[in-house]
Design an enzyme around this catalytic site. Structure first.
Site, PDB file in Angstrom:
ATOM      1  N   ASP A   1      28.750   3.456   2.696  1.00  0.00           N
ATOM      2  CA  ASP A   1      27.893   2.113   3.603  1.00  0.00           C
ATOM      3  C   ASP A   1      27.076   2.084   4.674  1.00  0.00           C
ATOM      4  O   ASP A   1      26.401   2.884   5.523  1.00  0.00           O
ATOM      5  CB  ASP A   1      28.724   0.674   2.857  1.00  0.00           C
ATOM      6  CG  ASP A   1      27.163   0.638   2.305  1.00  0.00           C
ATOM      7  OD1 ASP A   1      26.293  -0.135   2.212  1.00  0.00           O
ATOM      8  OD2 ASP A   1      27.148  -0.348   0.705  1.00  0.00           O
TER       9      ASP A   1
ATOM     10  N   HIS B   1      24.456   4.615   5.203  1.00  0.00           N
ATOM     11  CA  HIS B   1      22.974   3.965   4.525  1.00  0.00           C
ATOM     12  C   HIS B   1      21.833   3.997   5.522  1.00  0.00           C
ATOM     13  O   HIS B   1      21.166   2.973   5.760  1.00  0.00           O
ATOM     14  CB  HIS B   1      23.081   3.265   3.422  1.00  0.00           C
ATOM     15  CG  HIS B   1      23.964   3.479   2.382  1.00  0.00           C
ATOM     16  ND1 HIS B   1      24.707   2.580   1.170  1.00  0.00           N
ATOM     17  CD2 HIS B   1      24.315   4.504   1.463  1.00  0.00           C
ATOM     18  CE1 HIS B   1      24.927   3.313   0.437  1.00  0.00           C
ATOM     19  NE2 HIS B   1      25.132   4.506   0.651  1.00  0.00           N
TER      20      HIS B   1
END
Ligand SMILES: *[C@@H]1O[C@H](CO)[C@@H](O)[C@H](O)[C@H]1NC(C)=O
Ligand SMILES: *[C@@H]1O[C@H](CO)[C@@H](O)[C@H](O)[C@H]1NC(C)=O
Ligand SMILES: *[C@@H]1O[C@H](CO)[C@@H](O)[C@H](O)[C@H]1NC(C)=O
Length: 475
Positions: free
Chosen positions: A283, A306
């Site tokens: 993430d 991310h």
């Protein structure tokens, strides 16, 4: 004619000696570290003097203890064999260290400590405690260790001066969590006892609420340096309600497809420096949430993951305030986004004074993104209020992308303002591919230089409509 009174000479020398010795004691008590270093430095004369002055004085012994006390988990019954539950030994070690200012908890190298959920809680602890982590700490993988679900595995709370340092590793053994629970909803954080977690527990599965590996809460003067945190069930390292935070020479590592495994998560924290960190996860490499200001992130390597993100802010009509964030000299590779600001519709508050500079991206899907329509479900209802986004500077962002170079999706009612771009050089990863060009919606600001590709969709600044109020003052 000069007559010396022998009684006076003795009295004078006594006073002098007394003054000298009390001076030494005050110094050693106040400057424990310096004193220790000078003793360790080995001047024989100093050592002798120190010995003489300490003598059997309790005050002096105590002051020496406050500066050098080490509490080794092995001395408190930890086995370090990777199988025996060492949680109680860690708790007992902490109980000892907590009472002594500037003490050190020692987690030695060459051992693997199985430790369950544990809180090193501080409101009554002495300041400036250090964890010397050279060994490895692993999390239990049986569901029984986690009850109906916990928000964190290892927690430090309410401390003044806490340092975690060393060459050691904290391993969350997260794969047992990633595979079996249904898509984790990070918003379920406040609600750990759902029906789902109860039934999961009955089946011997891991609970639905996944723990953060290492969390600091409500502390001032927090340093994390040298260590690695890997395979966290969820976020690797989290700071909540902290001030004066320093993270350096830090590694967070988990697979790119591990769900919700942020590298570093900041919330309600101020005066934070993150440098020389290598963050690879599933993430956000760094996630900056509401209540954060004066955050400086530099010399960080991010990817997979991310990217570096501010938000999502303003979920469930909440107010969010984030300001004075600097991200510079970072490399971002093989991530979903590079530098991103994401806010939910319906929120309020503001993100302002943000600079992203010297960012090298490589094979990033969307290197530059502002999304005021952030939604992690299939659809979110349209709402007009928004977290205001203003004063966002992008300087020297270069490299390759795989989907779109720039994506600014801003609110119709509260557009993005003061977006400034300078020296942007973004190329499709393969020159031959035809990829989307820059996208802007209600984004206002200025191009300081020509950019590659040209970002003609950015609109020049217009004044706020009469009657429109900036909600940045509410922060
Ligand atoms: C679980 O769900 C059932 C119905 O779906 C409900 O009757 C029960 O009260 C719920 N239990 C808890 C603990 O929420
Ligand atoms: C912004 O944050 C930096 C630390 O990153 C700090 O030195 C500076 O004073 C802050 N500026 C303002 C205006 O608060
Ligand atoms: C929200 O607004 C967008 C654009 O104005 C529109 O395309 C979409 O259908 C709307 N969605 C809902 C759920 O009203």
């Amino acid at each position: 004619m000069c007559r010396v009174n022998p009684t006076n000479v003795v009295a004078f020398l006594t006073v002098l000696l007394f003054w000298f010795s009390s001076f030494q004691l005050t110094c050693s008590a106040r400057e424990g570290k310096q004193w220790r270093e000078s003793v360790a430095g080995g001047s024989h004369r100093q050592l002798e003097a120190a010995r003489q002055h300490i003598g059997s004085s309790t005050a002096a012994t105590t002051s020496a203890a406050t500066s050098t006390a080490t509490f080794n988990v092995l001395d408190y019954g930890a086995k370090g064999d990777g199988h025996t539950d060492d949680t109680k030994a860690f708790e007992a070690t902490w109980a000892g260290a907590c009472k002594v200012e500037a003490s050190t908890v020692m987690v030695p190298s060459g051992s693997v400590f199985l430790v369950g959920p544990v809180s090193f809680s501080g409101p009554n602890c002495q300041p400036n405690i250090a964890f010397q982590l050279d060994g490895k700490i692993i999390a239990p993988t049986s569901s029984s260790a986690w009850g109906s679900g916990l928000l964190q595995w290892i927690e430090f709370t309410k401390l003044n001066g806490i340092t975690i340092k060393g060459k050691g590793t904290i391993d969350g053994q997260g794969s047992v969590w990633w595979n079996d629970s249904p898509t984790f909803d990070p918003t379920a954080e406040q609600d750990p006892t759902t029906n789902e977690t109860i039934s999961a527990e009955l089946k011997g599965k891991m609970p639905g609420t996944k723990p953060t590996a290492l969390r600091f809460y409500g502390s001032n003067g927090v340093t994390v340096t040298g260590i690695t945190i890997q395979n966290s069930p969820q976020t690797h390292l989290k700071f909540d309600d902290c001030t004066n935070v320093l993270v350096s020479d830090f590694v967070a590592s988990s697979p790119g497809d591990s769900p919700n495994t942020d590298g570093i998560h900041l919330q309600n924290s101020q005066d934070v420096v993150i440098s020389a960190a290598t963050l690879a996860c599933g993430d956000d490499c760094v996630s900056i949430q509401t209540g954060c200001s004066n955050v400086n992130i530099h010399n960080v390597k991010c990817g997979p993951g991310h990217g570096i993100s501010i938000g999502g802010l303003g979920k469930d009509n909440t107010k969010a305030c984030v300001s004075n964030i600097t991200v510079r000299d970072v490399t971002i590779q093989n991530t979903l986004t590079g530098v991103r600001i994401k806010t939910w519709q319906g929120g309020s508050g503001a993100v302002k004074q943000v600079t992203f500079s010297n960012v090298q991206v490589s094979e990033v899907e969307t290197p530059i993104m502002i999304d005021q329509f952030y939604c992690d479900k299939s659809n979110c209802k349209n709402q007009s209020s928004a977290v205001e986004v203003s004063g966002i500077n992008y300087v020297n962002i270069r490299g390759t992308y795989t989907v779109q170079p720039v994506h600014f999706a801003c609110s119709d009612s509260i557009p993005c303002s003061g977006v400034s771009l300078s020296t942007i050089e973004l190329k499709p990863v393969q020159e031959s591919h035809h990829l989307d060009g820059p996208f802007c919606w209600e984004a206002y600001g200025e191009l300081e230089t020509t950019t590659e590709p040209p970002i003609s969709c950015l609109e020049t600044e217009k004044p706020l409509k009469a009657g429109t109020q900036s909600n940045s003052e509410s922060c």
